[in-house]
Design a protein around this motif. Structure first.
Motif, mmCIF file in Angstrom:
data_model
loop_
_atom_site.group_PDB
_atom_site.id
_atom_site.type_symbol
_atom_site.label_atom_id
_atom_site.label_comp_id
_atom_site.label_asym_id
_atom_site.label_seq_id
_atom_site.Cartn_x
_atom_site.Cartn_y
_atom_site.Cartn_z
ATOM 1 N N GLU A 184 32.197 29.202 46.526
ATOM 2 C CA GLU A 184 32.773 28.379 45.470
ATOM 3 C C GLU A 184 33.907 29.083 44.734
ATOM 4 O O GLU A 184 34.689 28.448 44.021
ATOM 5 C CB GLU A 184 31.694 27.964 44.463
ATOM 6 N N GLY A 185 34.011 30.396 44.903
ATOM 7 C CA GLY A 185 35.092 31.130 44.263
ATOM 8 C C GLY A 185 36.365 31.154 45.085
ATOM 9 O O GLY A 185 37.341 31.806 44.707
ATOM 10 N N GLY A 186 36.390 30.422 46.200
ATOM 11 C CA GLY A 186 37.562 30.423 47.072
ATOM 12 C C GLY A 186 38.792 29.802 46.446
ATOM 13 O O GLY A 186 39.916 30.064 46.865
ATOM 14 N N GLY A 187 38.621 28.949 45.434
ATOM 15 C CA GLY A 187 39.760 28.303 44.789
ATOM 16 C C GLY A 187 40.391 29.120 43.685
ATOM 17 O O GLY A 187 41.372 28.690 43.077
ATOM 18 N N THR A 188 39.872 30.308 43.425
ATOM 19 C CA THR A 188 40.429 31.168 42.385
ATOM 20 C C THR A 188 41.648 31.914 42.913
ATOM 21 O O THR A 188 41.951 31.894 44.117
ATOM 22 C CB THR A 188 39.380 32.179 41.908
ATOM 23 N N ALA A 189 42.350 32.599 41.999
ATOM 24 C CA ALA A 189 43.501 33.416 42.416
ATOM 25 C C ALA A 189 43.064 34.487 43.405
ATOM 26 O O ALA A 189 43.766 34.779 44.383
ATOM 27 C CB ALA A 189 44.159 34.047 41.187
ATOM 28 N N TYR A 190 41.889 35.046 43.162
ATOM 29 C CA TYR A 190 41.365 36.065 44.077
ATOM 30 C C TYR A 190 41.164 35.472 45.467
ATOM 31 O O TYR A 190 41.489 36.094 46.479
ATOM 32 C CB TYR A 190 40.041 36.610 43.535
ATOM 33 N N ALA A 261 43.615 43.618 41.083
ATOM 34 C CA ALA A 261 44.057 43.215 39.751
ATOM 35 C C ALA A 261 43.535 41.839 39.339
ATOM 36 O O ALA A 261 43.306 41.587 38.161
ATOM 37 C CB ALA A 261 45.580 43.227 39.685
ATOM 38 N N VAL A 262 43.368 40.932 40.323
ATOM 39 C CA VAL A 262 42.959 39.552 39.987
ATOM 40 C C VAL A 262 41.476 39.296 40.252
ATOM 41 O O VAL A 262 41.031 38.163 40.148
ATOM 42 C CB VAL A 262 43.811 38.525 40.758
ATOM 43 N N ALA A 263 40.741 40.337 40.615
ATOM 44 C CA ALA A 263 39.315 40.152 40.904
ATOM 45 C C ALA A 263 38.595 39.585 39.699
ATOM 46 O O ALA A 263 38.792 40.057 38.567
ATOM 47 C CB ALA A 263 38.691 41.476 41.325
ATOM 48 N N PRO A 264 37.762 38.546 39.895
ATOM 49 C CA PRO A 264 37.032 37.951 38.754
ATOM 50 C C PRO A 264 35.990 38.891 38.188
ATOM 51 O O PRO A 264 35.495 39.772 38.881
ATOM 52 C CB PRO A 264 36.388 36.716 39.385
#
Length: 264
Positions: A184-190, A261-264
């Motif tokens: 579900e985290g695939g849509g994030t910047a990461y 840098a963009v890791a949640p």
């Protein structure tokens, strides 16, 4: 380079260009490691002991110790670098460096579990073996137009490179899922940057098929006649493939830095 020596060509310890490559890499690793601690300290605007955790500081010191040991071996290489003991030491140095860098990352992230550290260690060690091996081959191939100087190294490295690639892909995918917290985290910047990295690695695999074709051609011709000479054109093609591999790997490392840098 330590992984390259361990798996492919331990006698490369006596090659001046490869030894200089180790010294430059060790210096860059040491300086950047200390700089990272300094940046963390400056951005926190607190005491160094408060900005840097005990685990991260210990990992950084261990990394410097391993780098110093590697530099010492490079400056004064053993008389018999082809021995199993030297191979084991070179492989251990590669894994130790990956483990210390992974330890610093795990110590400064929200998820500092042993599983995360192990995944990242395997990922970094596989990356060092795969990318570092191609860098070593570039150094060997570009200035030498006689295939006899590097055919053995190409033949020996390619199976290792595919094994490292498999470990890299598997550990990277698992680590990415852990950091994203699932699909579900695939849509994030990461997630988007991770997909970009996957695409670049896939491009490296496609480019690497040229080196594989060269190695298969050498192996086939050797089965017909012992160590026949390759054509200059084929060597040029191999050099071009290797340069593309290394250039793409540099971009992959930049994307990896963005991922951190963009890791949640």
């Amino acid at each position: 380079m330590a992984a390259f020596w361990a798996g492919v060509w331990p006698d490369g310890m006596h090659d001046g260009r490869l030894r200089r490559l180790v010294l430059v890499g060790a210096a860059m690793s040491g300086v950047s490691g200390l700089a990272a601690l300094g940046v963390r300290w400056a951005s926190a605007d607190v005491a160094l002991t408060s900005a840097v955790s005990r685990d991260a500081g210990a990992s950084a010191l261990l990394e410097l110790a391993v780098l110093a040991l590697l530099v010492g071996v490079t400056v004064d290489p053993p008389e018999h670098p082809g021995s199993d003991r030297s191979r084991l030491a070179a492989a251990a140095a590669t894994f130790a460096l990956a483990a210390t860098v992974a330890g610093q990352s795990a110590a400064t992230s929200d998820d500092g579990s042993v599983a995360t550290w192990l995944l990242l260690t395997v990922h970094l060690a596989a990356t060092a073996t795969w990318v570092g091996g191609f860098v070593a081959l570039v150094v060997l191939v570009l200035p030498r137009r006689q295939p006899a100087d590097f055919d053995d190294q190409v033949l020996a490295f390619l199976p290792i490179s595919y094994a490292a690639l498999g470990l890299l892909a598997l550990s990277g995918a698992l680590h990415g899922l852990v950091v994203m917290g699932g699909l579900e985290g695939g849509g994030t910047a990461y997630g988007w940057w991770l997909m970009a990295k996957v695409g670049l690695v896939a491009a490296m695999v496609v480019a690497g098929l040229g080196a594989r074709s060269y190695a298969l051609d050498v192996a086939f011709r050797r089965s017909v006649a012992p160590a026949p000479a390759s054509t200059t054109t084929t060597v040029r093609q191999l050099a071009t493939v290797l340069v593309i591999e290394v250039a793409t790997a540099a971009v992959v490392l930049v994307v990896t830095a963005v991922l951190v840098a963009v890791a949640p």
